[in-house]
Design an enzyme around this catalytic site. Structure first.
Site, PDB file in Angstrom:
ATOM      1  N   HIS A  62       0.863  -1.184   0.000  1.00 18.82           N
ATOM      2  CA  HIS A  62       0.000   0.000   0.000  1.00 18.82           C
ATOM      3  C   HIS A  62       0.903   1.239   0.000  1.00 18.82           C
ATOM      4  CE1 HIS A  62      -2.207   3.204   2.334  1.00 18.82           C
ATOM      5  NE2 HIS A  62      -3.104   2.931   1.416  1.00 18.82           N
TER       6      HIS A  62
ATOM      7  N   HIS B 242       1.708  11.113  -2.111  1.00 18.97           N
ATOM      8  CA  HIS B 242       0.468  10.931  -1.368  1.00 18.97           C
ATOM      9  C   HIS B 242      -0.264  12.261  -1.388  1.00 18.97           C
ATOM     10  CE1 HIS B 242      -1.619   9.179   2.422  1.00 18.97           C
ATOM     11  NE2 HIS B 242      -2.228   8.835   1.307  1.00 18.97           N
TER      12      HIS B 242
END
Length: 591
Positions: free
Chosen positions: A125, A171
């Site tokens: 992830h 991110h």
């Protein structure tokens, strides 16, 4: 016999004798049983391997090879000239890397010709993050490390750069520093198959305009060339097998959409403030939550549509706002449930897809749709990802997803702790190739279309007996004051099972004071209802009266591949790297 000195105060010192590592009673008894006149010949040793170690297929020639290898490894020891073991050499063999709990020669032994949906897949992830989810650097280094460990699913969040003319990986809506997408793709190409030849899936979280999607398509095509598996514009009717996709790269993402602008600064600020409430994991990680201990308060199931980790709602059918060359790259179409779980978990006989749920969404879904999830994952792929409040890159209990058939249980590979140790343990299976065949009960459908019900309490299928005999190696790998400034360490072991709820348990040995070579010799019994999903957890800690206990090593082993008999279990640090010398001597029996 050497001695070790510890300072008590300015004027006083304590001295402790350091005992040499000697064969424990269990090993001496076995040597007496399988030896004659103080020596264990090839015939004796072969009988020991067959009867005690349960290596029933081993030949005398292979037994001879083991002895010869051990003689080379321990050539400084006095060994009988007829190439037989004496007690000291036998003990050295028993407690060496040549006697592991899982056979290194087993390799990839499972059927690899079934569809991808029939396998648990080693899944990362936010694979590009070096640390926390809010402010760490983005880099290709953690991607390389993951691939070197055998991870088969790499996740990249792709965003326009500040000029909107190129693509970066970061991110989104955080302070993480970006890395160029092309750099990540080139590193994936270079390291994809160093640990395993089975396919690598790249999951893209796409925040791009159509023109940048076209640019990504060009990058991906030029970087991977013929290695890229691209089925074209049509959705797959069934997933190909890992065997048919050896050394291929697969792209998985939601169908293209127009780029959505980032949320306003106020929302970003509130998200960032949440990061200050990061979990207070212990040095080696919090104890893994079992399914029965999970709460489902409304506050724990907040709407996560605003979380950038969520896949946006998407229909695998064609979208109008897209770059066609980008769409052709997508082999595994992805999306979130649209129209609720009843609709999201419907099985389409004409096409397969990937569905994404957060860990919280999964916990809520299994309350009412457990069997539906199992049925969905027989043909389709379910990806589970960490909840959005795990800013510290911690992880969750992977068994919740695995016991319901979820193939892609996505983990922060930099989130060291007990949950990640379970992930490491699971993917030691099947030669460490990154694909583990799901148990048959998760794949079968009964005559009345019934499937496995994870909630049903099953009878005990197998019982594992574990004896923790002794440990050694800390004296060589740690400074003598590492655990205790005033005396040798006080070690204890924790041994248990991570598995379905009924099988999950942890037990503890007594604490042995002031001993670098603890000899516990304690036996534990573990009844297993679903041994196929059971992982043996092993930890060593040093008891500290005034502060939290010190970490002394861990190992996690798949019960399905555990070798019986007396075995040397190498312990690892909290990052999963093996210590140079630290091992436990343990005995495993199935009854």
């Amino acid at each position: 016999m050497s001695k070790q000195t510890y300072r008590v105060c300015f004027c006083f010192r304590r001295r402790f004798r350091l005992a040499a590592t000697e064969a424990p009673k269990d090993v001496k008894d076995l040597f007496d049983q399988y030896s004659e006149n103080g020596f264990m010949t090839v015939d004796h040793f072969h009988r020991f391997l067959v009867e005690t170690q349960k290596d029933e297929k081993i030949t005398k020639e292979e037994a001879q090879t083991i002895i010869e290898q051990s003689i080379r490894d321990f050539k400084h020891l006095p060994i009988f000239h007829r190439k037989a073991f004496n007690l000291e050499a036998f003990f050295k063999y028993i407690f060496s890397d040549n006697n592991p709990p899982i056979a290194p020669t087993l390799g990839v032994y499972q059927d690899m010709t079934a569809p991808l949906s029939h396998y648990f897949i080693y899944t990362g992830h936010n694979s590009y993050l070096t640390g926390n989810q809010l402010s760490s650097d983005c880099s290709d280094v953690p991607i390389i490390k993951a691939l070197q460990k055998g991870v088969r699913v790499i996740e990249l969040d792709i965003w326009p750069n500040s000029n909107k003319d190129n693509v970066e990986v970061l991110h989104g809506r955080t302070l993480t520093t970006p890395v160029e997408l092309l750099k990540c793709l080139k590193s994936i190409k270079e390291y994809a198959f160093v640990a395993s030849e089975y396919p690598v899936v790249i999951t893209l979280e796409d925040h791009l305009t159509p023109d940048l999607q076209a640019k990504v398509a060009e990058m991906v095509t030029q970087t991977f060339g013929d290695v890229l598996f691209s089925p074209g514009t049509e959705c797959l009717k069934e997933f190909p097998s890992p065997e048919s996709l050896k050394k291929r790269i697969i792209i998985s993402t939601k169908p293209p959409k127009e780029y959505l602008e980032a949320k306003d600064a106020k929302e970003n600020e509130s998200d960032s403030q949440k990061g200050k409430a990061a979990s207070d994991e212990e040095a080696w990680g919090k104890e893994v939550k079992n399914l029965k201990s999970l709460g489902h308060a409304k506050s724990d199931l907040e709407d996560e549509e605003s979380n950038e980790d969520d896949e946006e709602d998407g229909d695998p059918n064609c979208s109008q706002n897209e770059a066609p060359e980008y769409r052709r790259l997508i082999a595994i179409h992805a999306g979130k449930p649209k129209g609720g779980l009843d609709e999201g978990l419907k099985v389409d006989p004409d096409k397969v897809r990937r569905l994404s749920l957060s860990e919280q969404q999964l916990e809520k879904a299994i309350e009412t749709h457990g069997k539906d999830i199992v049925r969905f994952t027989q043909r389709n792929i379910l990806r589970v990802y960490p909840k959005g409040t795990r800013f510290d890159s911690s992880n969750y209990n992977p068994l919740i997803g695995w016991s319901h058939g979820a193939q892609m249980v996505a983990f922060n590979m930099q989130g060291y702790g007990r949950s990640l140790w379970l992930m490491h343990g699971m993917f030691k299976s099947n030669g460490g190739c990154g694909y583990v065949k799901k148990p048959d009960f998760l794949l079968k459908t009964g005559p009345h279309n019934e499937v496995f019900d994870p909630k049903v309490q099953l009878p005990v299928k197998k019982t594992l007996k574990v004896t923790v005999i002794m440990g050694e190696g800390w004296y060589y790998d740690f400074q003598h004051t590492h655990f205790d400034a005033y005396s040798p360490p006080d070690f204890y072991s924790r041994v248990g099972i991570a598995g379905v709820t009924a099988d999950t348990v942890m037990k503890k040995t007594k604490t042995l004071e002031d001993n670098w070579i603890p000899a516990w010799n304690e036996e534990f019994t573990f009844p297993l209802t679903v041994p196929e999903l059971a992982l043996l957890r092993i930890e060593v800690h040093e008891y500290d009266m005034s502060e939290k206990d010190d970490f002394g090593g861990q190992a996690c082993l798949p019960v399905s591949e555990l070798k019986q008999g007396i075995r040397a279990v190498a312990l690892h640090d909290r990052k999963g790297e093996p210590y140079k010398s630290v091992k436990l001597l343990m005995r495993f029996e199935f009854v």
